[in-house]
Design an enzyme around this catalytic site. Structure first.
Site, PDB file in Angstrom:
ATOM      1  N   GLN A  33      -9.770   3.056  17.035  1.00 50.22           N
ATOM      2  CA  GLN A  33     -10.678   4.156  16.713  1.00 50.22           C
ATOM      3  C   GLN A  33     -11.937   3.666  16.007  1.00 50.22           C
ATOM      4  OE1 GLN A  33      -9.983   7.252  13.441  1.00 50.22           O
ATOM      5  NE2 GLN A  33      -9.587   8.415  15.274  1.00 50.22           N
ATOM      6  N   HIS A  55      -5.641  -1.296   0.710  1.00 50.51           N
ATOM      7  CA  HIS A  55      -6.700  -0.525   1.368  1.00 50.51           C
ATOM      8  C   HIS A  55      -6.421   0.978   1.369  1.00 50.51           C
ATOM      9  CE1 HIS A  55     -10.336  -0.083   3.551  1.00 50.51           C
ATOM     10  NE2 HIS A  55      -9.786   0.237   4.701  1.00 50.51           N
ATOM     11  N   SER A  56      -5.174   1.378   1.147  1.00 45.82           N
ATOM     12  CA  SER A  56      -4.882   2.819   1.003  1.00 45.82           C
ATOM     13  C   SER A  56      -5.811   3.451  -0.028  1.00 45.82           C
ATOM     14  CB  SER A  56      -3.448   3.026   0.519  1.00 45.82           C
ATOM     15  OG  SER A  56      -2.524   2.402   1.350  1.00 45.82           O
ATOM     16  N   GLU A 109     -15.460  11.615   6.461  1.00 43.78           N
ATOM     17  CA  GLU A 109     -15.620  12.730   7.358  1.00 43.78           C
ATOM     18  C   GLU A 109     -15.877  14.024   6.587  1.00 43.78           C
ATOM     19  OE1 GLU A 109     -13.747  12.889  11.405  1.00 43.78           O
ATOM     20  OE2 GLU A 109     -12.119  13.214  10.012  1.00 43.78           O
ATOM     21  N   HIS A 113     -15.059   4.969  13.682  1.00 42.07           N
ATOM     22  CA  HIS A 113     -15.448   6.079  12.810  1.00 42.07           C
ATOM     23  C   HIS A 113     -16.932   6.347  13.025  1.00 42.07           C
ATOM     24  CE1 HIS A 113     -16.124   8.563   9.290  1.00 42.07           C
ATOM     25  NE2 HIS A 113     -14.815   8.652   9.145  1.00 42.07           N
ATOM     26  N   ARG A 127      -6.263   9.209  16.465  1.00 46.29           N
ATOM     27  CA  ARG A 127      -5.619   9.924  15.369  1.00 46.29           C
ATOM     28  C   ARG A 127      -6.667  10.774  14.657  1.00 46.29           C
ATOM     29  NH1 ARG A 127      -7.442   9.017   9.948  1.00 46.29           N
ATOM     30  NH2 ARG A 127      -8.360   6.961   9.954  1.00 46.29           N
ATOM     31  N   GLY A 176      -8.499  12.665   2.559  1.00 48.78           N
ATOM     32  CA  GLY A 176      -7.355  13.495   2.231  1.00 48.78           C
ATOM     33  C   GLY A 176      -6.197  13.315   3.191  1.00 48.78           C
ATOM     34  N   SER A 215      -3.763   9.929   9.052  1.00 48.42           N
ATOM     35  CA  SER A 215      -3.265   8.572   8.805  1.00 48.42           C
ATOM     36  C   SER A 215      -2.836   8.413   7.362  1.00 48.42           C
ATOM     37  CB  SER A 215      -4.328   7.538   9.130  1.00 48.42           C
ATOM     38  OG  SER A 215      -5.458   7.768   8.334  1.00 48.42           O
ATOM     39  N   GLU A 253      -0.173   2.199   9.055  1.00 49.89           N
ATOM     40  CA  GLU A 253      -1.120   1.806  10.108  1.00 49.89           C
ATOM     41  C   GLU A 253      -0.665   0.571  10.878  1.00 49.89           C
ATOM     42  OE1 GLU A 253      -5.179   1.561   8.802  1.00 49.89           O
ATOM     43  OE2 GLU A 253      -5.904   0.880  10.754  1.00 49.89           O
ATOM     44  N   LEU A 307     -17.394   2.787   5.025  1.00 52.18           N
ATOM     45  CA  LEU A 307     -17.143   4.130   5.542  1.00 52.18           C
ATOM     46  C   LEU A 307     -17.633   5.187   4.566  1.00 52.18           C
ATOM     47  CD1 LEU A 307     -15.419   6.130   7.373  1.00 52.18           C
ATOM     48  CD2 LEU A 307     -13.712   5.877   5.594  1.00 52.18           C
ATOM     49  N   ARG A 342     -12.918  12.285  16.114  1.00 53.80           N
ATOM     50  CA  ARG A 342     -13.710  11.079  15.861  1.00 53.80           C
ATOM     51  C   ARG A 342     -14.113  10.328  17.115  1.00 53.80           C
ATOM     52  NH1 ARG A 342     -10.556   8.646  10.665  1.00 53.80           N
ATOM     53  NH2 ARG A 342     -11.315  10.290   9.331  1.00 53.80           N
ATOM     54  N   HIS A 377     -12.648   1.443  12.867  1.00 52.62           N
ATOM     55  CA  HIS A 377     -12.105   2.109  11.691  1.00 52.62           C
ATOM     56  C   HIS A 377     -10.584   2.112  11.615  1.00 52.62           C
ATOM     57  CE1 HIS A 377     -11.813   4.758   8.353  1.00 52.62           C
ATOM     58  NE2 HIS A 377     -11.263   5.738   9.023  1.00 52.62           N
ATOM     59  N   PHE A 388     -11.371  19.247   8.127  1.00 55.10           N
ATOM     60  CA  PHE A 388     -11.551  17.929   8.728  1.00 55.10           C
ATOM     61  C   PHE A 388     -11.692  18.101  10.232  1.00 55.10           C
ATOM     62  CE2 PHE A 388     -10.127  13.780   6.503  1.00 55.10           C
ATOM     63  CZ  PHE A 388     -11.061  13.958   5.522  1.00 55.10           C
ATOM     64  N   GLY A 397       0.853  -1.184   0.000  1.00 49.97           N
ATOM     65  CA  GLY A 397       0.000   0.000   0.000  1.00 49.97           C
ATOM     66  C   GLY A 397       0.888   1.232   0.000  1.00 49.97           C
ATOM     67  N   LEU A 398       0.350   2.342   0.456  1.00 54.01           N
ATOM     68  CA  LEU A 398       1.112   3.592   0.373  1.00 54.01           C
ATOM     69  C   LEU A 398       2.394   3.556   1.197  1.00 54.01           C
ATOM     70  CD1 LEU A 398      -1.643   6.351   0.273  1.00 54.01           C
ATOM     71  CD2 LEU A 398      -0.005   5.754  -1.515  1.00 54.01           C
ATOM     72  N   ALA A 399       2.325   3.096   2.438  1.00 55.72           N
ATOM     73  CA  ALA A 399       3.519   3.102   3.294  1.00 55.72           C
ATOM     74  C   ALA A 399       4.577   2.167   2.729  1.00 55.72           C
ATOM     75  CB  ALA A 399       3.150   2.724   4.725  1.00 55.72           C
TER      76      ALA A 399
END
Lengths: 249, 618
Positions: B255, B43-44, B270, B257, B405, B50, B410, B394, B267, B301, B369, B141, B14-16
């Site tokens: 957390q 899942h990213s 937000e 959501h 967070r 944003g 995130s 994550e 989801l 949240r 979430h 946000f 994913g992104l990380a």
């Protein structure tokens, strides 16, 4: 009491010597707000734990769950059973290599496609961490985003007449990808550069204009417009090559 | 059996994972990313809203700076964050956003002139400056002092992931998809790679690397009601915990959501509330201003989720066959806004609920979430306990989020941590040589082969993997959900201990051949129950309320005794994790105080223990 649904599901596990390809019926009672995501998971958990299918985000964002649903490629996660008749036929996407039952290998093909069309911003500028970002018109950013919305589900290729005849055809997904870079000013490639990537029968000139791709695109990306735009631009780029050099551009 | 050798092995694409991979590839190192799914399906891609970065380009972001972002982040964390890490994050976030723009992300840009926006159902006006035209724009946000969230319509995660994956393709980063890491190969001191099961063929293979990164995202799928994708079952956390030497940090910090849709738990962003959506009860009454007069629907949240639960407990929720829920009202935003700025939301409502949000209310309830907890690392992303093991995103507890967070932090963390940790991994690779011990590798593979054979033959017992999983779902939501108390947590821990034992007695109902999906779940069910126990046991022992961790029997935030981070270890053969604790932060740039929302009393820390450090002085 919900409807009595009959799912006819394609079954084959290529790694089980005893398995042969066949359709297998399953019976299930319909529940309110049931989608194929809910139904297939219930089938696996209650009737056949070996049943292979693919879901990931289950929110029509990731493109993992494309399959042929009553004859038409679509995303299973956002297909509501209430919109389908009592008999539901599910087959894996054609064109891609079968992993088992409803699961196909899309990853290998899409990665190869990204390499073939050189799917990245081509620039000779280096990133300067201290500089302010380059400006962009918001309307253009929106336009790029529109074409960036593709989720690589594979429906367009599965529904493509050319792709079924020639396995090396890049398909609407790849041509749309190129269109995305063509309108992005950060990418310094010229029409001639793009011609060398997709100016062939494997690329834009293989498209027969049947437009099955646009019919099945779950993101409603205007593929027809993109294919037309690329065809015109690249035909022009090709024609220019016959002109004396001073008359080009 | 195939063996692959590389410099950096990223488990998760994913992104990380891909951002770290890109950093290593840019430095000339060999990289292989492993992924359960094709990398672009990670899942990213589902994060709609944003990424927070203090660029301060838009009118409502004027005067923003990393310092303001820092304050929001630490307050949001309820002072659970590592402040050194939070500072690294906020300072690097603007650079990371600009870099993503350079690589091709179509960020929304500032459009000069006057326009209207909604907040709390009321209409306001703002005027964007001409000189900022075309710079990266931001939206509002929850939990932030400024508009700071950079976005690409409502497909930010998707757009950034596609751009980053393009960059990875450009650099020749290899992605092996449809594979699953089922254990780490280590000798108790060094990590050497992982044992992998192919999800196309079922075959095992070995990946050896100088550095291994865990970037597998959250573990939301230990809950039944979660917004997380099907793949977010904590696989990376499980293989780290199973080493016995790598701890998971703050696993009790989970957390919820406020707006998962009912019944499918998808989801919706937000951004709906940021843009002016309101929450209504069964009498169509807007209740949030009664609880949070200042921030209303835009409190952080954890606060909004708790207030919603509190309100439903008063009998003011809407009954449905899928349980009680509340309404989200975004009708007043209008068709144009809903079909452009919030298009994914519009599509989700229509496609999954059959609801038109421009005409009807949307049924929502708080849903699991985000996992603040994960593989505990130092500020460089290096995991505690094993040399050569890193984690980011994550799946890691880096730990900038503490006990809660903020929205937009995130997704930003993935590329910012990816950039920072990527740099540190490169430094590590430049100065590190190792050797791979065949005895250790063979033992790891043999162990997994025997486990698989046992599950197929029914050697361990006759439990059904899905029944065990359902028992875990029932137990954890009851005991370690939004509100927690000692009695229910104790029951939950007792139940989960028994379920953990049952998970060791699973056998397959199917033949287990090839890419068998039942075997994939069977291989990790016991690990998932271990994660559930880390959550529940950590929550039981933490006798205070902080951020998302809300104890009804200990409603105060107790800085005197609990200004710390839980570290959960799992020793071979145990039925419960071993908990240790460390200071929440090496020093305080922002000493503990009131968040300004959420209410609640604070038991202050001993002032002698609060080491305050001026910012940017070393």
């Amino acid at each position: 009491m919900g409807r009595r649904l009959q799912f006819n599901i394609f079954r084959h596990n290529p790694l089980d010597p005893a398995s042969t390809p066949h359709m297998q019926p399953f019976i299930m009672e319909e529940l309110p707000n049931m989608t194929l995501f809910i139904a297939l998971n219930k089938l696996r958990e209650e009737q056949d734990p070996g049943l292979q299918f693919e879901f990931c985000c289950r929110a029509a964002i990731c493109g993992a769950c494309a399959m042929v649903i009553n004859g038409k490629p679509g995303l299973a996660c956002r297909t509501k059973t209430v919109d389908l008749p009592e008999e539901i036929n599910l087959l894996p996407l054609p064109f891609f290599k079968l992993v088992g039952d409803l699961t196909v290998d899309t990853g290998t093909w899409f990665r190869d496609m990204a390499k073939r069309v050189r799917s990245w911003v081509h620039t000779d500028k280096d990133f300067d961490p201290k500089a302010q970002e380059e400006r962009m018109d918001n309307a253009l950013a929106d336009e790029i985003y529109e074409l960036d919305r593709c989720v690589e589900c594979g429906c367009c290729v599965a529904a493509c007449g050319t792709a079924l005849m020639r396995p090396d055809f890049l398909g609407a997904v790849a041509l749309n990808r190129v269109a995305r870079f063509m309108i992005d000013p950060r990418d310094q490639r010229t029409d001639c550069d793009y011609f060398s990537v997709i100016g062939s029968d494997e690329g834009i000139f293989g498209c027969m204009g049947l437009l099955g791709c646009e019919d099945v695109c779950p993101k409603q990306i205007p593929l027809q417009d993109q294919l037309g735009m690329i065809r015109r631009k690249l035909a022009l780029a090709a024609a220019k090559n016959f002109l004396p050099r001073f008359m080009r551009s | 059996m195939q063996t692959f050798t590389t410099d950096l092995l990223c488990i998760g694409a994913g992104l990380a994972g891909e951002r770290v991979a890109v950093a290593a590839a840019e430095a000339g190192f060999g990289v292989i990313c492993l992924s359960l799914v094709p990398s672009r399906r990670s899942h990213s891609s589902a994060a709609q809203g944003g990424m927070q970065a203090a660029l301060g380009n838009c009118a409502k972001g004027e005067g923003d700076s990393p310092d303001v972002h820092f304050l929001d982040t630490v307050k949001g964390s309820d002072w659970g964050a590592d402040q050194e890490v939070a500072r690294i994050f906020v300072d690097n976030a603007p650079i990371a956003m600009r870099q993503m723009a350079h690589w091709g992300v179509p960020w929304n840009r500032v459009v000069p002139g006057t326009s209207t926006y909604f907040k709390g159902g009321k209409q306001f006006e703002k005027t964007e400056k001409a000189e900022n035209e075309g710079l990266i724009a931001a939206r509002d946000f929850g939990g932030t002092a400024k508009w700071r969230t950079c976005y690409a319509a409502d497909g930010t995660g998707h757009s950034v992931l596609y751009t980053l994956d393009n960059r990875a393709v450009q650099l020749g980063v290899e992605v092996h998809d449809k594979v699953e890491a089922i254990s780490l190969i280590h000798d108790g001191e060094r990590c050497m790679g992982a044992v992998i099961r192919c999800l196309k063929t079922g075959e095992l293979s070995v990946y050896l690397a100088k550095a291994t990164l865990i970037a597998t995202g959250g573990f939301g799928r230990i809950y039944r009601e979660t917004t997380n994708a099907v793949i977010n079952d904590g696989g990376g956390n499980i293989i780290a915990l199973n080493t016995g030497v790598v701890p998971l940090g703050n696993m009790e910090a989970v957390q919820f959501h406020p707006t998962g849709i009912v019944p499918t738990d998808i989801l919706i962003t937000e951004g709906c509330r940021g843009d002016g959506g309101t929450l209504l009860d069964k009498n169509e009454y807007r209740f949030m201003p009664d609880y949070e007069p200042d921030k209303a629907e835009l409190a952080s949240r954890d606060v909004v989720s708790r207030r919603m639960t509190e309100h439903m407990r008063k009998g003011l929720g809407v009954d449905s066959p899928y349980g009680t829920h509340l309404w989200l009202d975004i009708r007043h935003l209008g068709v144009k806004h809903l079909t452009t700025k919030l298009r994914e939301v519009d599509e989700i409502c229509k496609n999954f609920l059959g609801v038109d949000p421009s005409k009807d209310f949307v049924p929502v309830r708080p849903t699991q979430h985000y996992s603040m907890g994960g593989v505990r690392t130092n500020k460089d992303g290096a995991a505690y306990g094993l040399k050569g093991l890193f984690s980011a995103g994550e799946s890691a507890c880096w730990d900038m989020h503490g006990f809660n967070r903020l929205g937009g932090n995130s997704l930003a963390e993935t590329v910012v941590a990816g950039m920072v940790v990527g740099g540190k991994v490169v430094e590590f690779l430049k100065g590190y040589e190792t050797f791979f011990c065949t005895k250790t590798i063979d033992a790891a593979v043999k162990f997994e082969r025997e486990r698989i054979a046992g599950l197929i033959s029914g050697k361990y017992g006759t439990e059904s993997v899905y029944q065990v999983r359902d028992a875990m779902f029932d137990s954890i939501m009851k005991g370690a959900g939004i509100f927690r108390n000692g009695k229910d947590l104790q029951t939950c821990v007792d139940e989960l201990e028994a379920i953990h034992e049952r998970a060791g007695k699973v056998s397959l109902r199917s033949n287990g051949l090839g890419a068998n999906p039942e075997l994939a779940v069977a291989l990790k069910i016991q690990g998932m129950v271990k994660l559930a126990l880390c959550v529940a046991y950590g929550a039981l022992k933490r006798t205070e309320s902080r951020g998302s961790h809300a104890r009804e029997d200990f409603p105060e935030r107790n800085d005197r005794d609990w200004l710390n981070r839980t570290l959960a270890y799992w020793k071979e053969g145990d039925s419960l994790p071993t908990l240790k604790y460390e200071d929440a932060t090496p020093y305080f740039e922002l000493p503990p105080g009131d968040r300004g929302y959420g209410g609640g009393k604070i038991i202050p820390a001993d002032p002698a223990k609060i080491v305050v450090k001026e910012k940017n002085n070393g």
